[in-house]
Design an enzyme around this catalytic site. Structure first.
Site, PDB file in Angstrom:
ATOM      1  N   ILE A 171       0.910  -1.139   0.000  1.00 39.70           N
ATOM      2  CA  ILE A 171       0.000   0.000   0.000  1.00 39.70           C
ATOM      3  C   ILE A 171       0.951   1.191   0.000  1.00 39.70           C
ATOM      4  O   ILE A 171       1.609   1.457   1.006  1.00 39.70           O
ATOM      5  CB  ILE A 171      -0.929   0.024   1.228  1.00 39.70           C
ATOM      6  CG1 ILE A 171      -1.868  -1.182   1.229  1.00 39.70           C
ATOM      7  CG2 ILE A 171      -1.731   1.335   1.257  1.00 39.70           C
ATOM      8  CD1 ILE A 171      -2.709  -1.315   2.492  1.00 39.70           C
ATOM      9  N   PRO A 172       1.078   1.872  -1.126  1.00 40.00           N
ATOM     10  CA  PRO A 172       2.171   2.846  -1.303  1.00 40.00           C
ATOM     11  C   PRO A 172       1.979   4.179  -0.575  1.00 40.00           C
ATOM     12  O   PRO A 172       1.810   5.232  -1.191  1.00 40.00           O
ATOM     13  CB  PRO A 172       2.212   3.026  -2.815  1.00 40.00           C
ATOM     14  CG  PRO A 172       0.799   2.813  -3.248  1.00 40.00           C
ATOM     15  CD  PRO A 172       0.259   1.741  -2.330  1.00 40.00           C
ATOM     16  N   CYS A 173       2.059   4.131   0.737  1.00 39.01           N
ATOM     17  CA  CYS A 173       1.871   5.340   1.537  1.00 39.01           C
ATOM     18  C   CYS A 173       2.955   6.378   1.265  1.00 39.01           C
ATOM     19  O   CYS A 173       2.739   7.566   1.491  1.00 39.01           O
ATOM     20  CB  CYS A 173       1.808   4.997   3.022  1.00 39.01           C
ATOM     21  SG  CYS A 173       3.192   4.029   3.621  1.00 39.01           S
ATOM     22  N   HIS A 174       4.097   5.936   0.739  1.00 39.73           N
ATOM     23  CA  HIS A 174       5.157   6.897   0.407  1.00 39.73           C
ATOM     24  C   HIS A 174       4.738   7.834  -0.722  1.00 39.73           C
ATOM     25  O   HIS A 174       5.321   8.889  -0.898  1.00 39.73           O
ATOM     26  CB  HIS A 174       6.455   6.157   0.042  1.00 39.73           C
ATOM     27  CG  HIS A 174       6.366   5.316  -1.178  1.00 39.73           C
ATOM     28  ND1 HIS A 174       5.708   4.095  -1.195  1.00 39.73           N
ATOM     29  CD2 HIS A 174       6.827   5.519  -2.431  1.00 39.73           C
ATOM     30  CE1 HIS A 174       5.790   3.579  -2.420  1.00 39.73           C
ATOM     31  NE2 HIS A 174       6.455   4.428  -3.184  1.00 39.73           N
TER      32      HIS A 174
END
Length: 186
Positions: free
Chosen positions: A140-143
């Site tokens: 889950i690409p929170c970056h």
């Protein structure tokens, strides 16, 4: 309902040592890289203390291979990986689903993600909290979710915002330095 048995593996990438935990449903935890296998294992086991080391299943082996390719600089889409997000409330699940739609090199802000989900600007803090509690960072690409004004914002993974910036740079995202507030007269 009985809790699923959890397993984990630690593996090396071009970015350092990562960890992944899973159960029969899917990936339950992902640990972003640290400089040592022991350090990564300690961090992962803080979140999944009952997990046992195991050989990856074929699906987990594919996820590990994709993570290795990601940290080698290859554009990777993790949106098809099966996740187990038990214990997350519905709003966080919605936030995570929206974040998973962000592709390699694409960013948004906490506020824009809240708006996409039909909420007002006050929900930007909730989006930030969801990103901080993301159990499977990178997958889950929170970056890729930034603060207002496309500022880097926080990052709860090892290395903090420096790690976030490195991951974004790996994806070709250029974050401009802040403009000076006052310019010199000379």
């Amino acid at each position: 309902m009985a809790q699923q048995a959890q397993h984990y593996a630690i593996f090396e990438t071009a970015g350092g040592f990562c960890g992944i935990a899973w159960n029969a449903v899917g990936i339950t935890r992902f640990q972003l890289p640290t400089s040592s296998a022991d350090g990564t294992e300690r961090l992962l086991l803080r979140r999944v203390p009952d997990a046992q080391p195991a050989s990856p299943t074929p699906d987990i082996a594919q996820a590990i291979a994709a993570v290795k390719r990601y940290f080698a600089g290859e554009p990777i889409d993790f949106s098809d990986l099966a996740l187990e997000l038990a214990g997350q409330d519905d709003f966080f699940r919605d936030i995570y689903a929206a974040a998973r739609r962000l592709r390699w090199g694409e960013t948004t802000t906490y506020g824009a993600l809240a708006k996409e989900l039909g909420h007002g600007p006050e929900a930007a803090r909730d989006v930030g909290q969801a990103m901080a509690k993301n159990p499977v960072a990178l997958i889950i690409p929170c970056h890729r979710v930034l603060a207002a004004g496309n500022k880097i914002g926080g990052f709860s993974a090892p290395g903090g915002s420096v790690s976030k910036a490195r991951m974004l740079e790996l994806e070709g995202v250029k974050l401009a330095p802040p403009k000076p507030v006052q310019q010199s007269l000379f």
